[in-house]
Scaffold this active site. Structure first.
Site, PDB file in Angstrom:
ATOM      1  N   LYS A 260      22.036 -18.921 -61.067  1.00 46.09           N
ATOM      2  CA  LYS A 260      22.449 -19.630 -59.580  1.00 46.09           C
ATOM      3  C   LYS A 260      22.065 -21.189 -59.786  1.00 46.09           C
ATOM      4  O   LYS A 260      20.980 -21.574 -60.294  1.00 46.09           O
ATOM      5  CB  LYS A 260      21.838 -18.713 -58.776  1.00 46.09           C
ATOM      6  CG  LYS A 260      22.075 -17.322 -58.244  1.00 46.09           C
ATOM      7  CD  LYS A 260      23.636 -17.417 -58.041  1.00 46.09           C
ATOM      8  CE  LYS A 260      23.991 -15.929 -57.604  1.00 46.09           C
ATOM      9  NZ  LYS A 260      23.367 -15.378 -56.430  1.00 46.09           N
ATOM     10  N   GLN A 320      13.453  -6.117 -62.518  1.00 45.76           N
ATOM     11  CA  GLN A 320      14.937  -6.390 -62.472  1.00 45.76           C
ATOM     12  C   GLN A 320      15.233  -7.438 -63.894  1.00 45.76           C
ATOM     13  O   GLN A 320      14.381  -7.788 -64.439  1.00 45.76           O
ATOM     14  CB  GLN A 320      15.465  -6.990 -61.406  1.00 45.76           C
ATOM     15  CG  GLN A 320      14.754  -8.257 -60.917  1.00 45.76           C
ATOM     16  CD  GLN A 320      14.386  -8.309 -59.373  1.00 45.76           C
ATOM     17  OE1 GLN A 320      14.354  -7.279 -58.773  1.00 45.76           O
ATOM     18  NE2 GLN A 320      14.092  -9.765 -59.014  1.00 45.76           N
ATOM     19  N   ASP A 355      23.169 -12.806 -61.102  1.00 47.88           N
ATOM     20  CA  ASP A 355      22.144 -13.140 -61.633  1.00 47.88           C
ATOM     21  C   ASP A 355      21.022 -12.120 -62.102  1.00 47.88           C
ATOM     22  O   ASP A 355      20.300 -12.234 -63.125  1.00 47.88           O
ATOM     23  CB  ASP A 355      21.645 -14.453 -61.710  1.00 47.88           C
ATOM     24  CG  ASP A 355      20.771 -14.795 -60.331  1.00 47.88           C
ATOM     25  OD1 ASP A 355      21.151 -13.654 -59.481  1.00 47.88           O
ATOM     26  OD2 ASP A 355      20.018 -15.226 -60.071  1.00 47.88           O
ATOM     27  N   ASP A 390       8.006  -7.134 -56.332  1.00 45.97           N
ATOM     28  CA  ASP A 390       9.192  -7.270 -55.681  1.00 45.97           C
ATOM     29  C   ASP A 390      10.106  -6.216 -55.573  1.00 45.97           C
ATOM     30  O   ASP A 390      10.430  -5.457 -56.334  1.00 45.97           O
ATOM     31  CB  ASP A 390       9.908  -8.513 -56.581  1.00 45.97           C
ATOM     32  CG  ASP A 390      11.072  -9.053 -56.024  1.00 45.97           C
ATOM     33  OD1 ASP A 390      11.094  -9.936 -54.981  1.00 45.97           O
ATOM     34  OD2 ASP A 390      12.397  -8.835 -56.585  1.00 45.97           O
ATOM     35  N   ASN A 391      10.481  -6.293 -54.198  1.00 41.73           N
ATOM     36  CA  ASN A 391      11.493  -5.167 -53.762  1.00 41.73           C
ATOM     37  C   ASN A 391      11.205  -3.885 -54.356  1.00 41.73           C
ATOM     38  O   ASN A 391      12.086  -3.050 -54.902  1.00 41.73           O
ATOM     39  CB  ASN A 391      13.028  -5.517 -54.334  1.00 41.73           C
ATOM     40  CG  ASN A 391      13.475  -6.494 -53.470  1.00 41.73           C
ATOM     41  OD1 ASN A 391      13.379  -6.521 -52.097  1.00 41.73           O
ATOM     42  ND2 ASN A 391      14.313  -7.497 -54.101  1.00 41.73           N
ATOM     43  N   GLU A 419       6.071  -5.811 -51.505  1.00 48.88           N
ATOM     44  CA  GLU A 419       6.894  -6.660 -50.936  1.00 48.88           C
ATOM     45  C   GLU A 419       8.090  -5.856 -50.452  1.00 48.88           C
ATOM     46  O   GLU A 419       9.239  -5.908 -50.697  1.00 48.88           O
ATOM     47  CB  GLU A 419       7.377  -7.829 -51.653  1.00 48.88           C
ATOM     48  CG  GLU A 419       8.613  -8.870 -50.998  1.00 48.88           C
ATOM     49  CD  GLU A 419       9.707  -8.998 -51.438  1.00 48.88           C
ATOM     50  OE1 GLU A 419      10.545 -10.027 -51.158  1.00 48.88           O
ATOM     51  OE2 GLU A 419      10.125  -8.115 -52.141  1.00 48.88           O
ATOM     52  N   LYS A 531      13.379 -21.629 -54.768  1.00 48.70           N
ATOM     53  CA  LYS A 531      13.776 -20.515 -55.647  1.00 48.70           C
ATOM     54  C   LYS A 531      14.852 -20.901 -56.956  1.00 48.70           C
ATOM     55  O   LYS A 531      14.855 -20.503 -57.822  1.00 48.70           O
ATOM     56  CB  LYS A 531      14.506 -19.578 -54.944  1.00 48.70           C
ATOM     57  CG  LYS A 531      13.455 -18.500 -54.029  1.00 48.70           C
ATOM     58  CD  LYS A 531      14.299 -17.447 -53.411  1.00 48.70           C
ATOM     59  CE  LYS A 531      15.232 -17.768 -52.479  1.00 48.70           C
ATOM     60  NZ  LYS A 531      15.920 -16.574 -51.842  1.00 48.70           N
ATOM     61  N   TYR A 532      15.357 -22.258 -56.420  1.00 51.68           N
ATOM     62  CA  TYR A 532      16.522 -22.434 -57.156  1.00 51.68           C
ATOM     63  C   TYR A 532      16.296 -23.907 -57.863  1.00 51.68           C
ATOM     64  O   TYR A 532      17.091 -24.482 -58.468  1.00 51.68           O
ATOM     65  CB  TYR A 532      17.768 -22.458 -56.708  1.00 51.68           C
ATOM     66  CG  TYR A 532      18.126 -21.198 -55.845  1.00 51.68           C
ATOM     67  CD1 TYR A 532      18.303 -20.158 -56.778  1.00 51.68           C
ATOM     68  CD2 TYR A 532      18.088 -21.124 -54.726  1.00 51.68           C
ATOM     69  CE1 TYR A 532      18.572 -18.742 -56.447  1.00 51.68           C
ATOM     70  CE2 TYR A 532      18.288 -19.846 -53.965  1.00 51.68           C
ATOM     71  CZ  TYR A 532      18.402 -18.681 -54.946  1.00 51.68           C
ATOM     72  OH  TYR A 532      18.699 -17.261 -54.406  1.00 51.68           O
TER      73      TYR A 532
END
Length: 660
Positions: A260, A320, A355, A390-391, A419, A531-532
């Site tokens: 991204k 992930q 991504d 995360d998640n 989270e 984040k990017y």
């Protein structure tokens, strides 16, 4: 349960006893149970506490509410790990006899030879045969003689009943029988589990930042990619603000396939750094460090330097993969495949994450579990004792139960933060399955009513759910921070830091960063999201310009450390105010008596005034003055008092005292 005595509603019991309750070492845990038996015989009860090592311990239960047959005791675990507790009850013939005899003597009854002989036989049973050495270890050597002497007195015919019973009813004999009295119909209640963590699992101040944004800028203003070594330079500032935990987003290689671009653009421009949550590339996967950040040795050095500053490192566990993660080719069975054979990327409609490939925990669960277990152990070996997950709600609950239990047995000082911004049942279900802390919905609770109702819910769930109130995250820029100005940042920090034992901020909060990606549609994405892209910040310039929240964050964390009451959740109590823009609440530390009363103004751009009326069952007022930790003022506190706040100077009034 076995035996004749009913032992019911044993608490704490999470999911009816299917899951362990939670505590930290040194934390008092209230064990309660309903214990009853037919008739009027006296009962006795105790709780047996068993830890991961050492002999079991027993704590007597007291009859806390005779009308409801409700018994209670407080137990304390002194080591992290898996514990159990069990209520044991019995019929107490000595207490029954004593109460019955006293009643008959008080009524002036005579002809009590049978009653007195019953007591003598109970004393004989407790004393044991003379000289047989049956005295329990650690008890007075003369106890047997004392009890036999009392039994002989009860059998001394020709004397009035009261005179014969005098020795048996004496304080010394009653004390001896409290230890040695026979137990009848001994009944064991259900075994309940207790997961005990170290204190940091309940209390701590967290600070999240991206090491890659610590490289500064070139002469032309373009950012320089930071490293774990440059990130070390941030630690003194973070420690000086009083934070306890430094939380790092994933430090692994970032995928290049479908990377991204800035502001989540579908196509990355040359030089775009990508999202750290798109884990894995040709440079390695979850066991590697991104080469632009440094090496594994640099990571270990960062952990050691953090520890030297009194900080712990929490690492993101993001299960992930980027499309070019080594697992994609080495273990295709760990992913879900579409009908055309391609791997399905992550989606949260309408959001798409091209991504990221989610893992499939059903195709080859054992091999995937073994690899994730290896990864977690590896980072534990590198010094990590806290994992922010995360998640977690996108992975099976049974997987988390298994992983957290296994890691907990092997490394009792390790814990996990969920989270889990998801449905309440899922958030709570993950907490039941072992997550020591959970992100919560605090971020979206703004009004007095919303905050009060939500915190009361969290207190009710306190046996298994520990909140961590993050005021913002890289994913979440709440609307109130976009529109409320500096006052909103100060107020939200005050609420988070005083309502929850654990709270956190994401870097940039102290600079009042609040620009959304879009100004419409309740967008909670940051513009120029870190984040990017790299976001180096000039903290010193902000302080020099007087545009920094660092002093307020420092004060809040200082008060939290100084006052154990703010490290509690279970004792939270709200108090009435005549102005709904003011919220008032108190906390007390059961061990020290430390008490804190907070009044926070909820309006971010204007002062508020009102009257607070303390709950009659709330904190006991001190004999002398209390101290306002914000202003330093000393004042006499009454059950009803007036107070004012100002979001830019005194966003909260934090009154402190000790009742002991």
């Amino acid at each position: 349960m076995d035996g004749r005595i009913a032992i019911e509603d044993v608490r704490p019991a999470v999911g009816g006893g299917a899951f362990p309750a939670k505590a930290v070492t040194g934390e008092p845990v209230s064990v309660r149970a309903t214990v009853w038996h037919e008739g009027h015989a006296a009962l006795g009860a105790e709780v047996v506490l068993r830890g991961p090592s050492g002999p079991p311990r027993t704590v007597p239960l007291r009859l806390a509410d005779p009308g409801l047959d409700r018994w209670a005791a407080t137990v304390v675990a002194d080591a992290p790990g898996p514990w159990t507790f069990q209520v044991v009850a019995w019929r107490d013939p000595w207490a029954t006899w004593t109460a019955g005899l006293r009643a008959k003597l008080d009524a002036g009854l005579t002809g009590l030879d049978n009653e007195l002989e019953e007591g003598a036989r109970l004393l004989d049973r407790a004393a044991g045969p003379a000289g047989d050495g049956t005295e329990r270890p650690g008890t007075p050597v003369g106890r047997g003689r004392l009890l036999r002497s009392a039994a002989a007195a009860l059998r001394r015919a020709g004397r009035p009943p009261a005179a014969r019973a005098e020795a048996a009813l004496s304080g010394s004999v009653q004390a001896a029988m409290a230890e040695a009295a026979p137990r009848e119909l001994v009944t064991h209640g259900p075994v309940r589990r207790l997961r005990v963590d170290r204190p940091r699992a309940r209390y701590g101040s967290w600070y999240e930042f991206f090491p890659r944004s610590t490289g500064g800028r070139r002469a032309d203003g373009t950012p320089v990619h930071g490293t774990l070594r440059t990130a070390v330079r941030e630690l003194p500032r973070i420690a000086a603000m009083g934070f306890d935990v430094v939380y790092l987003p994933p430090v692994h290689p970032i995928g290049t396939v479908h990377r991204k671009g800035r502001d989540n653009a579908l196509t990355a421009a040359p030089g775009d750094v990508g999202s750290p949550w798109a884990v894995g590339s040709a440079d390695g996967g979850h066991d590697a460090v991104h080469p632009d950040l440094g090496t594994v040795e640099d990571f270990v050095h960062f952990v050691e330097r953090a520890r030297a500053h009194g900080l712990e490192v929490a690492l993101d566990l993001a299960l992930q993969c980027a499309p070019d993660h080594p697992w994609v080719t080495e273990h295709p069975e760990w992913f879900s495949h579409r009908p055309d054979g391609s791997i399905a990327y992550a989606e949260n409609p309408p959001k798409k994450y091209q991504d990221i490939y989610p893992l499939d925990f059903d195709n080859a669960p054992e091999s995937l579990y073994a690899e994730i277990l290896r990864i977690v152990r590896l980072w534990i070996d590198r010094g990590v004792r806290i994992f922010r997950v995360d998640n977690p709600h996108t992975k099976p609950a049974a997987f988390w139960s298994r992983l957290i239990d296994e890691i907990g047995r092997e490394f009792p000082d390790v814990f996990f933060l969920a989270e889990a911004f998801t449905r309440p049942a899922v958030l709570k279900g993950l907490a039941r399955r072992g997550f020591a802390q959970s992100y919560t919905y605090f971020t979206w609770r703004e009004t007095k009513r919303e905050l009060t109702e939500y915190l009361e819910e969290l207190v009710a769930d306190g046996d298994f759910l520990r909140p961590n109130f993050f005021v913002n995250t890289p994913d979440i820029l709440p609307v109130h921070l976009q529109t409320g100005g500096p006052g909103a940042f100060a107020v939200r920090a005050a609420l988070a830091a005083t309502l929850s034992p654990s709270w956190g901020v994401y870097a940039g909060y102290e600079l009042y960063e609040g620009e959304p990606l879009r100004a419409t549609g309740n967008c909670e994405e940051y513009a120029h999201s870190e984040k990017y892209e790299l976001r180096p910040r000039d903290w010193a310039a902000a302080r020099a310009a007087g545009r920094s929240l660092e002093p307020w964050l420092t004060l809040l964390n200082s008060v939290r450390r100084a006052h154990p009451a703010l490290q509690q959740l279970r004792t939270l109590r709200f108090h009435a105010t005549d102005n709904d823009a003011l919220i008032a609440y108190s906390k007390t530390d059961p061990a020290t008596g430390d008490t804190v009363l907070c009044v926070v103004g909820l309006t971010p751009d204007a002062p508020e005034k009102g009257t607070v009326t303390l709950d009659a069952e709330g904190p006991r007022l001190p004999d002398g003055p209390v101290t306002d930790a914000v202003t330093g003022e000393r004042l006499i506190l009454t059950r009803r008092f007036s107070v004012g706040t100002d979001p830019l100077s005194t966003p909260a009034r934090i009154l402190t005292w000790s009742r002991k």
